[in-house]
Design an enzyme around this catalytic site. Structure first.
Site, short mmCIF file in Angstrom:
data_model
loop_
_atom_site.label_atom_id
_atom_site.label_comp_id
_atom_site.label_asym_id
_atom_site.label_seq_id
_atom_site.Cartn_x
_atom_site.Cartn_y
_atom_site.Cartn_z
N CYS A 82 0.81 -1.21 0.00
CA CYS A 82 0.00 0.00 0.00
C CYS A 82 0.85 1.27 0.00
O CYS A 82 1.82 1.37 0.75
CB CYS A 82 -0.84 -0.03 1.28
SG CYS A 82 -2.53 0.34 0.98
N CYS A 163 -3.57 1.58 -3.20
CA CYS A 163 -4.26 2.05 -2.01
C CYS A 163 -3.47 3.18 -1.37
O CYS A 163 -2.29 3.38 -1.71
CB CYS A 163 -4.50 0.90 -1.02
SG CYS A 163 -3.12 -0.20 -0.85
#
Ligand code: N1C
Length: 248
Positions: A82, A163
């Site tokens: 992420c 993300c």
């Protein structure tokens, strides 16, 4: 001669497959899994090479589908931790330098992106070999060629997995730093998930004035694509290459 030219191995307008394609894939895969990312889940390079070949060998080189690459991508999905992703468009070398310095990841830092970077491949119906003489050109022959579809489907999966905050490095020395026809414009930006934040960096050649900015029409277009998906957007412009690499 006429018939040979239009039905033979030389009929496409793009350069042919890279010589020793299979060998390069196998060697890059071994290097990546053993040296570059030895911590990554152990992957079977022979299975990956075979899945890559099966995706396009013996097939019409103008009839590639995303599904042709499903088994290959499932063996090595292009996902990264992420917040570490770097996208780019018309700034390949700079984006890679930036990612390296900041320990971030471009698509070429994932296994499949690393394997395919800079290579060309296509097959031929009725043959188990690669066509080393010519492969379809995106403009002159067909868009649904195996090389284009590969980068599209891999880029789509890469973007879908983003993300937190991700970045894109764009070329501020072009009149349109954002190109809605590029892979970043057509495939990656439209596939970011809601709540992701995209930071765009417009970087121009050192010693020249920039040709596009965050308030220009191309970036407004990018902003509107992202607004439609609830993706947050920040934009930084007027950075020379050196400023960008040092301060960002
Ligand atoms: O069309 P682009 O760039 O906007 O594509 C770049 C964008 C990046 O963010 C990558 O994640 O899409 C991904 N990507 C690659 O990683 C990649 N490696 C090599 C897309 N294309 C890639 N290539 C080849 O370069 C491929 O043949 C494609 O058509 C070009 C992309 O050039 P671009 O216009 O600078």
């Amino acid at each position: 001669i006429y018939k040979w030219h239009y039905s033979g191995l030389n009929r496409w307008h793009g350069a042919g497959s890279t010589a020793d394609f299979q060998k390069i894939i196998q060697e890059r895969c071994d290097t990546y899994t053993q040296t570059i990312r030895p911590g990554s889940r152990s992957r079977n390079c022979q299975a990956i090479r075979q899945a890559f070949m099966s995706a396009f060998i013996s097939k019409d080189p103008c009839k590639a589908t995303k599904e042709d690459y499903n088994s290959l991508i499932n063996l090595a999905p292009p996902t990264v931790p992420c917040g570490q992703q770097v996208f780019w468009s018309k700034t390949k070398e700079l984006a890679h330098e930036y990612a390296k310095r900041r320990r971030l990841m471009t698509l070429e830092d994932t296994l499949l992106g690393y394997l395919a970077d800079g290579l060309r491949w296509c097959g031929e119906p009725g043959s188990s070999d690669l066509n080393i003489w010519s492969c379809p050109d995106w403009r002159k022959d067909c868009r649904t060629n195996y090389l284009s579809v590969f980068w599209e489907v891999l880029s789509e999966r890469f973007a879908e997995s983003a993300c937190n905050t991700v970045r894109v490095v764009l070329n501020g020395s072009l009149e349109n730093a954002f190109d809605s026809m590029s892979i970043f414009g057509r495939v990656e930006a439209p596939n970011l998930r809601p709540q992701v934040e995209l930071e765009a960096w417009l970087v121009h050649d050192t010693g020249k004035p920039p040709s596009d900015s965050c308030s220009g029409s191309s970036i407004r277009k990018l902003k509107s694509i992202l607004d439609g998906r609830n993706v947050k957007f920040r934009c930084m412009d007027n950075l020379s290459r050196d400023q960008f690499l040092q301060r960002s």
